[in-house]
Design a protein around this motif. Structure first.
Motif, PDB file in Angstrom:
ATOM      1  N   PHE A 199       0.845  -1.202   0.000  1.00 12.87           N
ATOM      2  CA  PHE A 199       0.000   0.000   0.000  1.00 12.87           C
ATOM      3  C   PHE A 199       0.879   1.250   0.000  1.00 12.87           C
ATOM      4  O   PHE A 199       1.557   1.549   0.981  1.00 12.87           O
ATOM      5  CB  PHE A 199      -0.896  -0.043   1.239  1.00 12.87           C
ATOM      6  CG  PHE A 199      -2.044   0.942   1.241  1.00 12.87           C
ATOM      7  CD1 PHE A 199      -2.219   1.885   0.239  1.00 12.87           C
ATOM      8  CD2 PHE A 199      -2.979   0.911   2.269  1.00 12.87           C
ATOM      9  CE1 PHE A 199      -3.280   2.768   0.249  1.00 12.87           C
ATOM     10  CE2 PHE A 199      -4.045   1.803   2.297  1.00 12.87           C
ATOM     11  CZ  PHE A 199      -4.184   2.730   1.283  1.00 12.87           C
ATOM     12  N   GLN A 200       0.838   1.998  -1.115  1.00 11.14           N
ATOM     13  CA  GLN A 200       1.552   3.279  -1.197  1.00 11.14           C
ATOM     14  C   GLN A 200       0.654   4.342  -0.568  1.00 11.14           C
ATOM     15  O   GLN A 200      -0.278   4.812  -1.215  1.00 11.14           O
ATOM     16  CB  GLN A 200       1.832   3.636  -2.652  1.00 11.14           C
ATOM     17  CG  GLN A 200       2.833   2.713  -3.346  1.00 11.14           C
ATOM     18  CD  GLN A 200       3.019   3.109  -4.804  1.00 11.14           C
ATOM     19  OE1 GLN A 200       2.096   3.020  -5.591  1.00 11.14           O
ATOM     20  NE2 GLN A 200       4.211   3.535  -5.164  1.00 11.14           N
TER      21      GLN A 200
ATOM     22  N   HIS B 252      -0.670  12.815  -0.371  1.00 10.50           N
ATOM     23  CA  HIS B 252      -0.896  11.704   0.548  1.00 10.50           C
ATOM     24  C   HIS B 252      -2.249  11.059   0.244  1.00 10.50           C
ATOM     25  O   HIS B 252      -3.181  11.733  -0.217  1.00 10.50           O
ATOM     26  CB  HIS B 252      -0.950  12.214   1.990  1.00 10.50           C
ATOM     27  CG  HIS B 252       0.303  12.918   2.433  1.00 10.50           C
ATOM     28  ND1 HIS B 252       1.550  12.329   2.383  1.00 10.50           N
ATOM     29  CD2 HIS B 252       0.488  14.160   2.954  1.00 10.50           C
ATOM     30  CE1 HIS B 252       2.454  13.178   2.870  1.00 10.50           C
ATOM     31  NE2 HIS B 252       1.838  14.301   3.199  1.00 10.50           N
ATOM     32  N   ALA B 253      -2.345   9.775   0.543  1.00 11.21           N
ATOM     33  CA  ALA B 253      -3.669   9.137   0.503  1.00 11.21           C
ATOM     34  C   ALA B 253      -4.533   9.763   1.589  1.00 11.21           C
ATOM     35  O   ALA B 253      -4.057  10.056   2.687  1.00 11.21           O
ATOM     36  CB  ALA B 253      -3.521   7.639   0.737  1.00 11.21           C
TER      37      ALA B 253
ATOM     38  N   LEU C 130      -1.435  -1.279  -4.120  1.00 15.92           N
ATOM     39  CA  LEU C 130      -2.515  -0.313  -3.916  1.00 15.92           C
ATOM     40  C   LEU C 130      -1.928   1.084  -3.923  1.00 15.92           C
ATOM     41  O   LEU C 130      -1.009   1.389  -3.156  1.00 15.92           O
ATOM     42  CB  LEU C 130      -3.203  -0.613  -2.575  1.00 15.92           C
ATOM     43  CG  LEU C 130      -4.526   0.070  -2.274  1.00 15.92           C
ATOM     44  CD1 LEU C 130      -5.567  -0.221  -3.350  1.00 15.92           C
ATOM     45  CD2 LEU C 130      -5.045  -0.389  -0.908  1.00 15.92           C
ATOM     46  N   GLN C 131      -2.470   1.943  -4.804  1.00 18.52           N
ATOM     47  CA  GLN C 131      -1.979   3.311  -4.920  1.00 18.52           C
ATOM     48  C   GLN C 131      -2.732   4.233  -3.952  1.00 18.52           C
ATOM     49  O   GLN C 131      -3.793   3.864  -3.438  1.00 18.52           O
ATOM     50  CB  GLN C 131      -2.146   3.789  -6.367  1.00 18.52           C
ATOM     51  CG  GLN C 131      -1.245   3.053  -7.339  1.00 18.52           C
ATOM     52  CD  GLN C 131      -1.403   3.566  -8.767  1.00 18.52           C
ATOM     53  OE1 GLN C 131      -2.518   3.667  -9.272  1.00 18.52           O
ATOM     54  NE2 GLN C 131      -0.290   3.865  -9.409  1.00 18.52           N
ATOM     55  N   PRO C 132      -2.219   5.451  -3.734  1.00 17.25           N
ATOM     56  CA  PRO C 132      -2.884   6.373  -2.801  1.00 17.25           C
ATOM     57  C   PRO C 132      -4.334   6.667  -3.170  1.00 17.25           C
ATOM     58  O   PRO C 132      -5.161   6.919  -2.302  1.00 17.25           O
ATOM     59  CB  PRO C 132      -2.028   7.642  -2.889  1.00 17.25           C
ATOM     60  CG  PRO C 132      -0.685   7.168  -3.309  1.00 17.25           C
ATOM     61  CD  PRO C 132      -0.937   6.002  -4.215  1.00 17.25           C
TER      62      PRO C 132
ATOM     63  N   ASN D 208     -10.709  -0.198  -8.540  1.00 19.01           N
ATOM     64  CA  ASN D 208     -10.502   0.842  -7.524  1.00 19.01           C
ATOM     65  C   ASN D 208     -11.405   0.540  -6.335  1.00 19.01           C
ATOM     66  O   ASN D 208     -12.597   0.277  -6.504  1.00 19.01           O
ATOM     67  CB  ASN D 208     -10.813   2.227  -8.101  1.00 19.01           C
ATOM     68  CG  ASN D 208     -10.441   3.333  -7.129  1.00 19.01           C
ATOM     69  OD1 ASN D 208     -11.093   3.544  -6.113  1.00 19.01           O
ATOM     70  ND2 ASN D 208      -9.352   4.030  -7.430  1.00 19.01           N
ATOM     71  N   LEU D 209     -10.820   0.587  -5.159  1.00 23.32           N
ATOM     72  CA  LEU D 209     -11.560   0.198  -3.955  1.00 23.32           C
ATOM     73  C   LEU D 209     -12.651   1.191  -3.585  1.00 23.32           C
ATOM     74  O   LEU D 209     -13.529   0.870  -2.786  1.00 23.32           O
ATOM     75  CB  LEU D 209     -10.599   0.030  -2.771  1.00 23.32           C
ATOM     76  CG  LEU D 209      -9.523  -1.055  -2.894  1.00 23.32           C
ATOM     77  CD1 LEU D 209      -8.756  -1.208  -1.591  1.00 23.32           C
ATOM     78  CD2 LEU D 209     -10.125  -2.393  -3.301  1.00 23.32           C
TER      79      LEU D 209
END
Lengths: 111, 424
Positions: free
Chosen positions: B98-99, B121-122, B339-341, B358-359
């Motif tokens: 997870f980024q 940032h996420a 998983l991207q931000p 995409n979640l």
């Protein structure tokens, strides 16, 4: 009813939980936290757990096909077999025509 | 003091039976179907089975985890069988890379994430949404990265949330921004912390402006706090020349949790920086990896990321035979995801162009079973299936034909050469 495999180790990158190789011979370099089930049940995990399987095949991914290349090899054999059958039929047909010349002449389009 | 020992065990159903995970030391015990049933009954009823065979199995399991008696066990059954895939696949990811941020101030020339000081940032609500789904499917660990994850303003809440959900967070950091507060957080919540080692001395300085001396101070700080430290060694054609020096340095560090060798990927800024190991003869790569492994395995854990598998498998020597029992090939969308931000789901964090969902709009369990994901697994199988060198290779079952996206490292059968010839 058995333990199939034991692995240990936190993962800091993207490689799921398959990255740590236990030391050869199940040595103690990794301490109590890295004693994988050695193939053949020779590792520490096997010695302390009689129910541990001695299987060599990685089990985590059991249940799915693991050898598409071999499958393709099987497909190649099938295609090859069919080709051989077609060639055999062609040659056989030619052979029959030679053995029965009368019928061959009657059936030929270039007559 | 780590809080991981307080987390419940996780018992997750799989097609072959199930996996019991102990967060306290990251032990994975894979059980057959009957064995899984024994653990499930024990978890639900809270008392050992009367059947002596089942009781013996439970004793065997108890001997392998840090504590079984009077410990909560969280049972996870996603309710669907593992996808019917052309490559072996779990019912859900076991690890999420997870980024949580794209921000970093170092500007390393080889950064695969191309992180910058302006990176975003996420959002915390996105992270919480993702962690909830990750817990739903019973993933055991998240590997938090970036960017520099220590820069995320809500890092503490992220780690606390992981803990509340029973997920083990691991984290990779450059070591900058390693305040006393951050050290406390890492020591308390993280399973392991990775720091990158691209070389020793000047070789390191060439890759990181922070410099090797700062790296050593970071390492000392982490070790002094009792944090489990993993040195992550990314190998490209250039750094590979210095592998023996890197291994010697790693041997000199006392108290490491482990050393993990990673294949360099020409992604992000790294695209114009390094050359993958594929440029080197396989025999040389295999022999040097073998020497490093046997040298380091005497003093610490040693591992290889799945991308290196073709380089680890060599001839029929002892290293190959040993490694073969533990390698499983590319884990992308088989047992892990990236998983991207912005919550885009990727096969791995090195493949940003291969988004499979995409979640925010689709639950992880559905993405895992979705068509796009299935197509990627098909691609893994086809890449090897189309390669004559992989076609009859006895190592296929644990190599799976290497990285399905990039030519990272060759194998003893020159499978990359054959693939190139095939393309031509």
């Amino acid at each position: 009813m058995k333990i199939l495999r034991i692995r240990r180790g936190y993962t800091t990158n993207s490689s799921a939980y398959t990255e740590w190789l236990p030391p050869p011979g199940g040595g103690s370099a990794q301490g109590s936290g890295a004693t994988g089930t050695a193939p053949g049940g020779s590792g520490p995990a096997a010695s302390s757990a009689p129910a541990v399987s001695g299987t060599q095949a990685p089990s985590a991914m059991a249940g799915a096909q693991t050898q598409p290349p071999s499958q393709l090899g099987g497909n190649s054999l099938l295609v090859g077999g069919l080709l051989a059958a077609v060639v055999a039929a062609f040659v056989g047909e030619r052979l029959l025509r030679r053995l029965r010349p009368g019928r061959h002449r009657v059936g030929d389009a270039d007559e | 003091m780590s809080d991981l020992a307080a987390l419940p065990l996780v018992l997750r159903a799989e097609r072959f039976g199930g996996v019991l995970f102990d967060p306290a030391d990251a032990t994975f015990i894979e059980l057959d179907e009957a064995g899984f049933g024994v653990l499930q009954n024990y978890a639900e009823r809270g008392r050992p089975p009367a059947d002596p065979v089942a009781a013996a199995l439970l004793d065997a399991v108890a001997a392998e985890v840090t504590r079984l008696e009077d410990r909560a066990i969280r049972i996870v059954d996603v309710g669907v069988p593992a996808p019917d895939a052309p490559v072996p696949t779990l019912t859900a990811p076991s690890l999420v890379d997870f980024q949580i941020t794209e921000q970093c101030h170092l500007g390393c020339p080889h950064c695969y994430a191309a992180s910058t000081p302006e990176g975003t940032h996420a959002r915390l609500e996105d992270i919480e949404l993702a962690l909830a789904q990750i817990a739903d499917v019973g993933a055991f660990q998240v590997a938090l990265g970036g960017g520099e994850p220590l820069l995320h303003p809500a890092l503490e809440r992220v780690l606390v949330r992981c803990h509340a959900l029973g997920i083990v967070p691991n984290l990779t950091t450059s070591g900058l921004h390693l305040s006393e507060g951050n050290l406390d957080l890492l020591a308390r919540y993280c399973g392991a912390v990775g720091i990158s080692l691209e070389g020793v001395g000047e070789d390191f300085d060439r890759c990181r402006v922070s410099g090797f001396r700062r790296f050593e101070r970071t390492l000392d700080k982490l070790l002094a706090r009792g944090i489990r430290v993993v040195l992550q060694v990314t190998l490209d054609a250039q750094s590979f020349e210095h592998l023996s020096a890197i291994a010697a340095f790693c041997r000199s560090v006392r108290g490491l949790y482990g050393v993990i060798f990673l294949a360099f990927k020409p992604v992000g800024r790294g695209r114009g920086f390094g050359t993958p190991l594929a440029a080197l003869p396989h025999a040389e790569v295999h022999a040097k990896l073998q020497r490093a492994f046997f040298s380091l395995a005497e003093v610490t854990r040693v591992g290889f990321d799945c991308c290196l598998t073709p380089g680890v498998t060599g001839s029929s020597d002892a290293f190959d035979v040993h490694a073969a029992a533990y390698l499983e090939g590319c884990s992308a969308l088989r047992s892990s995801i990236g998983l991207q931000p912005n919550l885009n789901v990727l096969p791995c964090t090195f493949t940003p162009e291969h988004v499979v969902g995409n979640l925010r709009d689709t639950h992880l369990s559905k993405i895992w079973a979705g068509l796009t994901t299935k197509r990627f697994r098909r691609h893994i199988a086809d890449r090897a299936g189309d390669n004559p060198r992989c076609l009859d290779c006895r190592k296929y079952s644990y190599c799976l034909g290497g990285c399905p996206i990039m030519d990272l490292v060759n194998c003893g059968r020159d499978y990359l050469g054959a693939a190139v010839a095939g393309r031509v």
